[in-house]
Design an enzyme around this catalytic site. Structure first.
Site, short mmCIF file in Angstrom:
data_model
loop_
_atom_site.label_atom_id
_atom_site.label_comp_id
_atom_site.label_asym_id
_atom_site.label_seq_id
_atom_site.Cartn_x
_atom_site.Cartn_y
_atom_site.Cartn_z
N ARG A 134 -7.42 -7.59 -9.99
CA ARG A 134 -8.13 -8.85 -10.28
C ARG A 134 -9.57 -8.51 -10.64
NH1 ARG A 134 -11.22 -8.42 -5.81
NH2 ARG A 134 -10.21 -7.66 -3.93
N GLU A 157 -2.94 8.06 7.51
CA GLU A 157 -3.86 8.73 6.59
C GLU A 157 -4.82 9.56 7.40
OE1 GLU A 157 -4.72 5.69 2.87
OE2 GLU A 157 -6.28 6.05 4.34
N HIS A 200 -16.20 -4.11 7.23
CA HIS A 200 -15.32 -3.86 6.09
C HIS A 200 -15.63 -4.75 4.90
CE1 HIS A 200 -12.95 -1.23 8.60
NE2 HIS A 200 -12.86 -2.19 9.50
N LYS A 210 0.81 -1.22 0.00
CA LYS A 210 0.00 0.00 0.00
C LYS A 210 0.85 1.27 0.00
CE LYS A 210 -3.91 -2.33 0.25
NZ LYS A 210 -3.62 -3.68 -0.15
#
Lengths: 503, 155
Positions: free
Chosen positions: A296, A204, A239, A116
Site C-alpha cells: 500500500r 527469527e 513500534h 509473514k
C-alpha cells in the site's frame, strides 16, 4: 479507464489522495462516519457519502457498505490509503469482482505478503535475503511448541517469536534465554489467536543495533518495476515510526543498489502492481534482511517524493488506469526528513491526548511541506489514530534539512491539545540523530525512564508572564477556536445579505 | 495583578505590574499586540512572541518553541501548601502595615499593603497565627522576594 475515484479512508491520507485526484482531473468521492462530518477531507471531495454506523467496524471497515456507495456513486476506482482496508485481500478481491479498479496490488500479492511465513518462503525462493530463522507450520499447540523448541537450537538466542498474521508488535516476543522460550511461545500464540485467529508463529534471530531501512517500489502493467531509493525509519517508539528520512545517512551506493535489486525482485516475485514498500533490517556490517512488504502507500512516502521528485500517489492513479508510470531515470536530490505530529503526551508514555485545536499554525517558508487532515478549530477525539500531521522538510544536505526541521518545529504552534512537538524538536538535537547513527532501540535507550520537556527557567517565566498578561487583559474573551465569529461579530456584514442568483 | 497557575513543577504566583501599555514582571516586560499575541522581553535581553489560548481553566502558551499548559487557580481557591505570601511578589513600596508583632491574625487577614506601578497588592495571612517579625515600615522600598513579615502558624 479511471475517471472517478472513491477514497476509502479518512484524515490526512484521504486529503493527500483527494488532492491528487483533483490535480489529475479525476472526480473524487469521500466516505465519512458521522463524527467526521466536518473533517477537512470531506470538504476536499467532489461528493461525499455518510457511512451508517457508530464504530470503525461498522463504518470505515464495512466492506459491503463501502462497495454499495461505490456502485451507487458510479466510481470506477477505489483508493484504500493506508490502514483500514488497505491490506485486506478479501476487499481488494470484492472490489475487483464488482468491476471497480482497485488502486493497489492484486489480492494474491496482498495475501502472499500479508502472511509473514508465506512471505519469507516466497522471498527466500526469489533470492531475497531473509532474517535467519524458521517457519513453524504446526497449528496444534503441543506439536508447535515442540517444533519451536527444536528450531530454537538451530536459530540461536537471543531470538524473536513473531506471529505469521502479526503486525504492530502483536504476537511478537523477544526471547533472551532458552528457559524463557516456552512461556514466550505460549503467550505469543495466545495473543496471535486472540488478535488474528491464527496462532502460527515463526522464529527469527534477534538482530540488535540494526537500522530499519525500506525501499519504495513502483510497478506498472507495462513490464516496468523500479525502486525509488530508500527511507530510513529507525527512530520508533512502541513500534511506531516518528522520524523518517531519505536517503539513509549511512547508505552506500553498493548497498543501495543491492537493496534496490532485492526490493524489485521481491515485488516481481508476487506480480506486484502499483506502489509498495519493502522493509529491511540493515545490520551494522552492511548485511540486510527482508522484514516485510507493505502492499500500500505508506505514511512516510513524502520523503521519497521530496528527494526523487516523483508524485507517488499520482503514479498510483496512472498505473491503476493502465498507463505506464511517468517517471524516467531517477536522480536523488538533497535530503528530506519527516516527523509525525501526534496528539499524545510524550512525557507520559506517549499516551494519546484529546482536546480542541484552539490554535494550529504550521510553519512556513522554503522547503517545508505539511500533510495534514486537520485545521485550526477542529477537535481531536479519541475515535481515531492520534496522528495530526506530517511535517516534511527538504534541503540540499542532511545537515541543512535538520536545521530546517528545528526551525520549523520551533515555529509550529499547536494550542489546546497536548502534542509531541517538543519531543520531536529535541530529537533533532540527539547526537545519534545528528550523526545519522540511529537504530530501532534509540528512544528506549536515550530515555529509559521516559522523556520530559526541558525548558529554561527564563522561557517558562516568559510563558507564565504571557498567561498572566493574557488573563489580566481579558484575551480569553477573544475566541481562537472560531475565527469566523470574530470576523462577523461587528455590524451586519454585507456578505451575509448578498444574495446571488444561479442559472 | 496577581495570578496563580499550576505548572509541571507546582503552583506559581505571578504578580504583574503595569505601566501604560507595558506589563512588568520583575525584570521581564510584555506588550499585547493587535493580533492578540504577546511580545515578551526577557530580563536576559532576548525577546519573542508568545501565542496564547484559553481552554477551560487552562492557559496554553507557545513561547520560543515550547508549549506550556498552565491551569489557572482561581483566587480564593485552596491556597494550601503555600505558607509564603509573606515575601514581596514584586519590587515596590510598602504602603501600609496593618499588624504589630505579637498580634494574632486570622487566615486571609490583610497584613501589609504594597504598591508597585500604582497598583496595590495585599499581603494576606495564609492561616491563623501570630506575627513574630515585621521587617519593613510604611514608605520603605522592597525588592522582589524580600521577606516582609514572619509569623507562627497555628494548625
Amino acid at each position: 479507464m479511471v475517471s472517478k475515484v472513491l477514497v476509502a479512508n479518512r484524515g490526512e491520507i484521504a486529503c493527500r489522495i483527494l488532492r491528487a485526484c483533483n490535480e489529475a482531473g479525476l472526480a473524487s468521492v469521500a466516505i465519512y462516519a458521522a463524527n467526521d462530518a466536518s473533517s477537512l477531507f470531506v470538504e476536499l471531495a467532489d461528493e461525499s457519502f455518510l457511512l451508517d454506523g457508530d464504530t470503525i467496524t461498522d463504518t470505515y471497515l464495512h466492506q459491503a457498505q463501502i462497495l454499495d456507495i461505490a456502485k451507487n456513486a458510479g466510481v470506477d476506482a477505489i483508493h484504500p490509503g493506508f490502514g483500514f482496508l488497505s491490506e485486506r485481500a478479501d476487499f481488494a478481491r470484492a472490489v475487483t469482482e464488482a468491476g471497480i479498479q482497485w488502486i493497489g496490488p492484486g489480492a494474491n500479492a496482498i495475501e502472499k505478503m500479508g502472511d509473514k511465513m508465506t512471505a519469507r518462503i516466497t522471498m527466500r525462493a526469489a533470492g531475497v535475503p531473509v532474517i535467519p530463522g524458521e517457519e513453524i507450520e504446526e497449528t496444534d499447540e503441543d506439536l508447535a511448541l515442540q517444533a519451536i523448541e527444536q528450531a530454537s537450537t538451530r536459530v540461536g538466542f537471543p531470538l524473536l517469536l513473531k506471529a505469521s498474521s502479526g503486525g504492530g508488535g502483536k504476537g511478537m516476543r523477544a526471547v533472551e534465554h532458552p528457559e524463557e522460550l516456552l512461556d514466550a511461545a505460549r503467550s505469543a500464540r495466545r495473543e496471535a489467536i486472540a488478535a488474528f485467529g491464527d496462532g502460527r508463529v515463526y522464529l527469527e534471530r534477534l538482530l540488535t543495533g540494526s537500522k530499519h531501512v525500506e525501499i519504495q517500489v513502483l510497478a506498472d502493467r507495462h513490464g516496468r518495476t523500479i525502486h525509488l531509493g530508500e527511507r530510513e525509519c529507525s527512530v520508533q517508539r512502541r513500534h511506531q515510526k516518528v522520524f523518517e528520512e531519505a536517503p539513509c545517512a549511512t547508505m552506500t551506493e553498493e548497498i543501495r543498489s543491492a537493496m534496490g535489486k532485492a526490493a524489485v525482485a521481491a515485488a516481481t516475485a508476487v506480480d506486484y502492481e502499483g506502489a509498495g514498500t519493502v522493509e529491511f533490517l540493515l545490520a551494522p556490517n552492511g548485511e540486510f534482511f527482508f522484514l516485510e512488504m507493505n502492499t500500500r502507500i505508506q505514511v512516510e512516502h513524502p520523503v521519497t517524493e521530496m528527494v526523487t521528485g516523483v508524485d507517488i500517489v499520482r503514479e498510483q492513479l496512472r498505473i491503476a488506469a493502465g498507463q505506464p508510470m511517468s517517471c524516467g531515470d531517477l536522480q536523488m536530490r538533497g535530503h528530506a526528513i519527516e516527523v509525525r505530529l501526534y496528539a499524545e503526551d510524550a512525557s507520559n508514555n506517549f499516551l494519546p491526548a484529546i482536546g480542541p485545536l484552539s490554535v494550529f499554525v504550521p510553519p512556513e517558508g522554503p522547503g517545508i511541506r505539511l500533510d495534514t487532515g486537520v485545521r485550526q478549530g477542529d477537535e481531536v477525539t479519541p475515535n481515531y489514530d492520534p496522528m495530526l500531521a506530517k511535517l516534511i522538510v527538504w534541503a540540499p544536505s542532511r545537515e541543512e534539512a535538520l536545521q530546517r526541521m528545528r526551525r520549523s518545529l520551533d515555529e509550529f504552534v499547536v494550542l489546546g491539545t497536548t502534542t509531541n512537538l517538543r519531543f520531536l524538536r529535541e530529537l533533532c538535537d540527539v547526537p545519534d540523530v545528528i550523526e545519522g547513527t540511529t537504530d530501532t532501540t534509540m528512544i528506549d535507550r536515550l530515555w529509559p525512564n521516559g522523556w520530559n520537556p526541558n525548558a529554561s527557567i527564563e522561557v517558562e517565566d516568559g510563558a507564565l508572564m504571557a498567561a498572566a498578561v493574557a488573563e489580566s487583559s481579558g484575551l480569553h474573551r477573544q475566541s481562537h477556536s472560531s475565527p469566523q465569529s470574530d470576523d462577523f461579530s461587528g455590524p451586519v456584514s454585507p456578505f451575509r445579505t448578498l444574495s446571488r442568483r444561479y442559472p | 495583578m496577581e495570578h496563580m497557575f499550576r505548572t509541571r513543577g507546582g503552583s506559581v504566583d505571578v504578580t504583574l505590574a503595569r505601566s501604560d501599555d507595558v506589563w512588568i514582571l520583575g525584570e521581564h516586560r510584555a506588550t499585547v499586540e493587535s493580533d492578540g499575541r504577546l511580545k515578551i522581553h526577557l530580563s536576559n535581553g532576548t525577546s519573542g512572541f508568545a501565542t496564547v489560548a484559553k481552554v477551560g481553566d487552562c492557559w496554553w502558551v507557545h513561547f520560543k518553541g515550547h508549549t506550556f499548559n498552565f491551569e489557572r487557580i482561581e483566587p480564593g481557591a485552596s491556597q494550601s501548601g503555600d505558607e509564603g505570601g509573606l515575601t514581596a511578589p514584586m519590587p515596590g513600596k510598602v504602603l501600609q502595615v496593618l499588624v504589630e508583632v505579637g498580634q494574632t491574625v486570622n487566615a486571609g487577614e490583610t497584613l501589609m499593603v504594597l504598591e508597585a506601578m500604582k497598583m496595590e497588592h495585599r499581603i494576606l495571612a495564609a492561616s491563623q497565627g501570630s506575627i513574630t517579625e515585621i521587617h519593613f515600615a510604611a514608605g520603605e522600598q522592597v525588592q522582589q522576594g524580600s521577606v516582609l513579615l514572619a509569623m507562627d502558624e497555628e494548625d
